[in-house]
Design an enzyme around this catalytic site. Structure first.
Site: not given
Length: 206
Positions: A12, A96, A168, A174
């Site tokens: 990232k 992504h 993904e 989170g």
């Protein structure tokens, strides 16, 4: 068909050139721990030249985190497949969740990127996955199918041989929720069924 296992690290927006070089050196010293895997490192664009040199003649492959679908042009801030190829990249991440949700990248745009990468003999790592709200609404298959089919719509079966699909589970990032192996296996099985229906079992099993 023997399925190749790939472990790709997306750095990232982390690590300066100096930090990336030092990390790569330490990482290479531990490569024996990754026996039997195709290991891919995807650093920020600024670190690609130094890592190309660091990874030369090692089993670690170099990847990038994004690409534009055009070969060149007036696209400020973008990078082309030709440029990434010149920098020694073998893989490129596309679709992504951060690109889709923060930068509003569409599945149609992702599909164009995938096609361009294949035309330059770069392997796309196509990311697909649903958010928590989509999962709770029972739309996992619907969302993954749309992202997948739009991502591969322009490919021939031969081009699809170089494609990597990364599931993904955005809903588990989170949120305090964890994705189990069973969760992932269910979606991956569905993805393989979709690939088989379009390209045949050989591609789906790869």
């Amino acid at each position: 068909m023997n399925r190749m296992l790939i472990a790709a690290g997306n750095w990232k927006m982390h690590k300066t050139i100096e930090e990336a070089s030092a990390y790569a050196e330490a990482f290479l010293a531990r490569m024996r721990e990754f026996h039997g895997l195709e290991v891919v490192i995807c650093p920020p664009f600024t670190a690609l030249p130094v890592l190309r040199d660091r990874l030369y003649r090692t089993p670690v492959r170099l990847g990038a985190q994004n690409v534009h679908w055009e070969v060149q042009g007036a696209f400020t801030g973008e990078i082309s497949a030709r440029m990434l190829q010149e920098l020694g990249c073998r893989y490129v991440i596309v679709g992504h969740s951060e690109r889709r949700h923060i930068f509003r990248e569409t599945s149609e745009e992702v599909g164009r990127k995938v096609k361009t990468l294949c035309s330059f003999r770069l392997s796309p790592i196509l990311c697909v996955g649903e958010t928590l709200s989509e999962r709770e609404a029972g739309k996992t298959r619907e969302v993954v199918q749309e992202q997948l089919l739009q991502g591969i719509v322009h490919l021939t079966p031969e081009e699809a041989q170089s494609l990597v699909i990364a599931y993904e589970p955005v809903w588990a990032i989170g949120t305090g929720r964890a994705s189990t192996p069973q969760d992932a296996e269910e979606v991956i099985r569905f993805i393989r069924e979709e690939l088989a229906s379009r390209f045949g079992q050989e591609v789906a099993s790869g």
